[in-house]
Design an enzyme around this catalytic site. Structure first.
Site, PDB file in Angstrom:
ATOM      1  N   HIS A 379       0.708   1.402   8.165  1.00  0.00           N
ATOM      2  CA  HIS A 379      -0.473   2.272   8.178  1.00  0.00           C
ATOM      3  C   HIS A 379      -1.061   2.555   6.801  1.00  0.00           C
ATOM      4  CE1 HIS A 379      -0.172   3.658  12.445  1.00  0.00           C
ATOM      5  NE2 HIS A 379       1.096   3.410  12.258  1.00  0.00           N
ATOM      6  N   LYS A 572     -10.798  15.651   7.333  1.00  0.00           N
ATOM      7  CA  LYS A 572      -9.634  14.767   7.241  1.00  0.00           C
ATOM      8  C   LYS A 572      -8.720  15.367   6.195  1.00  0.00           C
ATOM      9  CE  LYS A 572     -12.726  11.406   6.365  1.00  0.00           C
ATOM     10  NZ  LYS A 572     -12.413  10.275   7.233  1.00  0.00           N
ATOM     11  N   ARG A 573      -7.489  14.849   6.055  1.00  0.00           N
ATOM     12  CA  ARG A 573      -6.631  15.339   4.983  1.00  0.00           C
ATOM     13  C   ARG A 573      -7.367  15.209   3.652  1.00  0.00           C
ATOM     14  NH1 ARG A 573      -1.272  16.698   6.218  1.00  0.00           N
ATOM     15  NH2 ARG A 573      -1.247  17.253   4.020  1.00  0.00           N
ATOM     16  N   LYS A 578      -9.963   9.621  -0.347  1.00  0.00           N
ATOM     17  CA  LYS A 578     -10.936   9.904   0.715  1.00  0.00           C
ATOM     18  C   LYS A 578     -12.233  10.491   0.137  1.00  0.00           C
ATOM     19  CE  LYS A 578      -7.277  10.809   4.175  1.00  0.00           C
ATOM     20  NZ  LYS A 578      -7.432   9.866   5.295  1.00  0.00           N
ATOM     21  N   THR A 683      -9.522   7.162  12.094  1.00  0.00           N
ATOM     22  CA  THR A 683      -9.709   7.246  13.539  1.00  0.00           C
ATOM     23  C   THR A 683     -10.736   8.308  13.881  1.00  0.00           C
ATOM     24  OG1 THR A 683      -7.680   8.542  13.515  1.00  0.00           O
ATOM     25  CG2 THR A 683      -7.528   6.315  14.381  1.00  0.00           C
ATOM     26  N   LYS A 687     -14.093   8.779  16.647  1.00  0.00           N
ATOM     27  CA  LYS A 687     -14.409   9.943  17.489  1.00  0.00           C
ATOM     28  C   LYS A 687     -15.842  10.407  17.243  1.00  0.00           C
ATOM     29  CE  LYS A 687      -9.607  11.160  16.938  1.00  0.00           C
ATOM     30  NZ  LYS A 687      -8.653  11.879  16.073  1.00  0.00           N
TER      31      LYS A 687
HETATM   32  C1  NBG Z   1      -2.890   6.559   8.119  1.00  0.00           C
HETATM   33  C2  NBG Z   1      -4.090   5.918   7.442  1.00  0.00           C
HETATM   34  C3  NBG Z   1      -5.343   6.033   8.289  1.00  0.00           C
HETATM   35  C4  NBG Z   1      -5.066   5.505   9.681  1.00  0.00           C
HETATM   36  C5  NBG Z   1      -3.853   6.210  10.259  1.00  0.00           C
HETATM   37  C6  NBG Z   1      -3.498   5.686  11.625  1.00  0.00           C
HETATM   38  C7  NBG Z   1      -0.693   7.068   7.131  1.00  0.00           C
HETATM   39  C8  NBG Z   1       0.488   6.543   6.389  1.00  0.00           C
HETATM   40  N1  NBG Z   1      -1.698   6.230   7.353  1.00  0.00           N
HETATM   41  O1  NBG Z   1      -6.384   5.301   7.706  1.00  0.00           O
HETATM   42  O2  NBG Z   1      -4.281   6.508   6.182  1.00  0.00           O
HETATM   43  O3  NBG Z   1      -6.169   5.697  10.504  1.00  0.00           O
HETATM   44  O4  NBG Z   1      -2.728   6.025   9.433  1.00  0.00           O
HETATM   45  O5  NBG Z   1      -3.293   4.311  11.594  1.00  0.00           O
HETATM   46  O6  NBG Z   1      -0.681   8.222   7.496  1.00  0.00           O
END
Ligand code: NBG
Length: 841
Positions: A379, A572-573, A578, A683, A687
């Site tokens: 991820h 988002k975080r 980001k 993701t 949405k």
């Molecule tokens: C996160 C990514 C996102 C991705 C999500 C789900 C981790 C390690 N990765 O871009 O930063 O959408 O995983 O796949 O949290």
């Protein structure tokens, strides 16, 4: 109506009699069953029936039905005995369950009516529920969307995770910026979990390896804690299939209490193991700055893996007794284990250990079974997020597993030496153990790639980068091991239930609600994108959602926002890659220009409300500074009488699943503006797009595919591309970067102190200089700023054309079909797990 009834509803209405009825499906029966639970499954003092009591009783009445479907599913899977998938994840961001369960069972009407007879509105009761926030962000929410799709697609599958007592912290905003307080979803209890007192497995830590006379090895001594299963039902949409999310809780046994010591007054000492067991599931992500913190996190990971694999193996064994002994070689045709990122990597050596040491398999046989069973999803490519565990810590906590990992590594390296002389100089980076004497570590991603039959990325661009860069040499060894599975989201929670108004319009125009499980049908909206009637219905749904959002914002922040302004959202975080900093600097620039304008010029601008939300990791200093800056900018802008009609800036506190369900339906523009190549997928972008929100974004992660699907004319693109990034960083290092004057102006304005006395120097310094740690604008905010501002100007222009904007919005929804997690999960099932649907008749 609800208000008038509120008083009466604080006690149980006498006219409705309690009647247990687990199969209730009309409003009267449901009301009787709710009253039954309020009376006979009491958790509070007798006769009280406030909103909280109503929530628990409602949830319990619904749980009756779920349990029935759940049992049927369990029995059916047992009978058919299909191959099953076990999804191992350290995180699940489930959010609330009530509305989702009622919706998946298609009982909205009856439940709403039942509650009304009891004096409540369904929405009001639903709002009492706390989010199950057992995750950080996208990765955890993805796991939850996947469970919804697995159940909906009738797949034989399980989710495995940990039952953290405190999920992700609650964020509060004070004068100092973000502060964290513990989250309390289990403070009372969760109505959705069921303890399975018969599902308990011992999990060992520390200890040593004992070598037996026959050469076999056994892990002994150390601490042994118990893993106890708590199951959460996961109902599918429009199907009987209801699968389980099994969350492990750590406990010590009664006999682990040293009574003698206790009676000597040595209370802590006597209950040592109890307290060590309790620590394991206390919090999600214990801080890992200290050795103790690292140890605890590693314990959590192993606890999940060991308990889950023992459970999986015992289920495999169960059938051996009824049908004669089952061969281990059959295991991979009955079991698929998916590792959600490297967090559950220890499943690999633990499966090897269980097979060899507990079940007597030889190495080759155990390896064959293991490597045909496990698959790994990556991820992230961010180096700091690629897990590396200290070898000494691992030897201490998991001595037998380290032996096994060494052996896997040794055999892998030998194979490379024997078969691939060309890779000789790559061995040090390909191997699992990094034996650098300064800091010997185990590279978990390498262990995953070497041991898994399949490795996948989470969006096409990300999977391509994995193959071309991070895992390039492995690709040359196993060209067929690598796949892409573009992420997805569940259309139930993220459209049907969070925006019923828009959903109803879609159903009306498509003349079917089949899109809820076949999201590609949304393309049918394209032909109506210019239709004035649809556009006006679309606009009124959006407006309703925006008004609801505006009320929410006023309630939680005190800021009143104008529902006719453009709602621009980034949630988002908080992370430098980001680039929330780019967003807020853009806002600062806009504010400055508005201030400089004459009143009549201002009137020609497009009024905007910029909302930013997200949690910063507690020890991530720059992320916290960004939160502070957004709040400070908001304070100044929102109270500026000249400008605040045209611009508002809101920091939305405590962003979580429930807040997302409020924000996303009311959004018109959303920002997905990471430095290209750094966001694996994203993701929330899916949405937003699904809800008819336009995206301003870079060519990163799933943005690339969203743009392809919705059409480039419906996407505000800007910024460098992933393949340009290395060159741009190099040029910056060489001193060749020339900043745009707008960028300099925005930074200067912050530095001038307009936004208060907080010292933003250290944050802004990250954008200065050309080299050095934490400097030199690694995330290319400066480089992308001018194209970002140009794209924002295009947004303003486009928004002025109401019809044009609505058309784009409709086309955005119409093009989002690909991003259903049903599509993603169907691909995993077919291309990785090799499992098939097993619908309950
Ligand atoms: C996160 C990514 C996102 C991705 C999500 C789900 C981790 C390690 N990765 O871009 O930063 O959408 O995983 O796949 O949290």
């Amino acid at each position: 109506m609800a208000n008038a009834n509120r008083k009466a509803a604080t006690s149980l209405p006498e006219k409705i009699s309690a009647k247990a009825n687990p199969e209730a499906d009309d409003a009267t029966e449901i009301a009787g069953n709710i009253v039954y639970h309020a009376k006979y499954s009491p958790h509070f003092s007798p006769l009280k029936f406030g909103p909280e009591q109503a929530l628990y009783a409602t949830a319990e009445s619904l749980r009756d039905r779920l349990i029935q479907l759940w049992n049927e599913t369990y029995v059916h899977f047992n009978k058919v005995d299909p191959k099953q998938t076990y999804y191992l994840s350290m995180e699940y961001l489930q959010g609330r369950a009530l509305t989702n369960a009622i919706g998946n069972l298609n009982l909205q009407g009856p439940y709403a009516d039942a509650l009304r007879t009891l004096g409540y509105e369904l929405e009001e009761i639903a709002e009492q529920e706390k989010d199950a926030a057992l995750g950080n962000g996208g990765l955890g929410r993805l796991a939850s969307c996947f469970l919804d799709s697995m159940a909906t697609l009738n797949l034989p599958a399980w989710g495995y995770g940990l039952r953290y007592r405190h999920g992700l912290f609650k964020q509060i905003i004070t004068k100092k910026g973000q502060e964290e307080i513990p989250e309390d979803w289990l403070e009372k209890f969760s109505p959705w979990e069921i303890v399975r007192h018969d599902v308990v497995f011992p999990v060992r830590f520390f200890g040593k390896v004992q070598v037996n006379p026959d050469g076999s090895r056994k892990w002994v001594d150390g601490d042994v804690v118990q893993a106890l299963a708590y199951d959460v039902p996961i109902p599918g949409y429009g199907t009987k299939n209801t699968i389980s999310l099994r969350l492990w809780e750590a406990k010590a046994r009664a006999e682990d209490l040293d009574l003698f010591q206790f009676n000597e007054g040595e209370y802590e000492l006597a209950a040592q193991l109890h307290s060590r067991a309790q620590q394991i599931c206390t919090v999600l992500y214990p801080g890992d700055a200290t050795e103790n913190g690292k140890l605890l996190r590693l314990k959590q990971q192993f606890f999940l893996c060991s308990a889950s694999l023992q459970d999986i193996i015992s289920r495999f064994h169960e059938r051996s007794t009824t049908e004669g002994s089952r061969k281990w070689s059959e295991f991979p045709s009955k079991v698929a284990v998916q590792m959600n990122d490297t967090h559950p990597t220890l499943a690999i050596p633990e499966l090897m250990r269980l097979l060899m040491d507990d079940n007597g398999l030889g190495w080759d046989e155990a390896w064959d079974v293991t490597s045909k069973t496990v698959a790994y999803t990556n991820h992230t490519v961010l180096p700091e997020a690629l897990e590396k565990w200290s070898q000494s810590l691992m030897w201490k906590l998991l001595p037998r597993h380290m032996e096994i990992i060494e052996e896997i590594d040794k055999r892998f390296v030998q194979t490379i030496r024997d078969t691939r002389v060309d890779l000789e100089d790559k061995i040090s980076s390909l191997s699992i153990l990094d034996n650098n004497p300064q800091k010997p570590v185990v590279r978990m991603a390498n262990l995953c790639v070497v041991s898994s039959h399949t490795v996948n990325g989470v969006a096409q661009l990300h999977s391509d980068i994995l193959k071309a860069e991070l895992f390039a040499d492995y690709v040359s060894i196993w060209p067929n091991k690598f796949q892409n599975k573009t992420n997805g989201i569940t259309p139930r929670r993220w459209l049907r239930f969070c925006s019923p108004e828009l959903s109803d319009i879609i159903t009306k125009w498509l003349k079917t609600d089949k899109w809820i499980t076949d999201l590609d049908l949304l393309t049918g909206l394209r032909q109506f994108a210019d239709n004035e009637e649809l556009q006006s219905e679309w606009a009124s749904a959006k407006t309703a959602n925006k008004k609801r959002l505006a009320q929410y914002i006023e309630r939680v922040t005190g800021v009143s926002i104008d529902p006719t302004s453009l709602f621009d959202i980034q949630v988002k975080r908080i992370h430098e890659y980001k680039r929330q900093l780019m967003n807020i600097l853009g806002v600062v620039y806009r504010f400055k220009k508005l201030k400089e304008m004459k009143p009549e010029e201002r009137k020609k601008t497009v009024p905007r409300t910029v909302m930013i939300g997200g949690k910063a990791f507690a020890t991530y200093t720059n992320a916290k500074r960004i939160v502070k800056l957004v709040n400070d900018v908001g304070d100044v802008v929102n109270s500026d009488p000249e400008v605040n009609e045209y611009l508002k800036v809101v920091f939305v506190p405590n962003y979580n699943v429930t807040v997302a369900e409020m924000l996303i339906p009311g959004s018109e523009l959303s920002q997905h503006i990471s430095t290209a190549g750094m966001e694996a997928s994203g993701t929330s972008n899916m949405k937003f797009a699904l809800n008819g929100c336009l995206i301003i974004g870079t060519l990163d992660g799933a943005n690339v595919e969203i743009r392809e699907e919705v059409g480039e004319e419906n996407f505000f693109l800007f910024g460098a591309t992933a393949d340009q990034v290395p060159r741009l960083r190099k040029e910056r290092e060489d001193g060749l970067f020339k900043p745009d004057p707008r960028f300099e102006e925005a930074k200067q304005f912050v530095k001038s102190g307009v936004f208060g006395s907080y010292d933003y120097g250290p944050l802004l310094d990250s954008l200065e200089g050309n080299t050095g740690f934490g400097r030199g604008d690694y995330f290319l905010v400066g480089y992308d700023f001018p194209s970002y501002m140009d794209a924002q100007a295009k947004v303003d222009e486009a928004y002025k054309d109401r019809k044009g904007w609505l058309k784009m919005s409709i086309l955005s929804t119409a093009g989002s079909g690909k991003f259903s997690s049903d599509r993603t999960i169907a691909q995993y099932a077919k291309e990785i797990w090799n499992i098939e649907a097993c619908p309950v008749p």
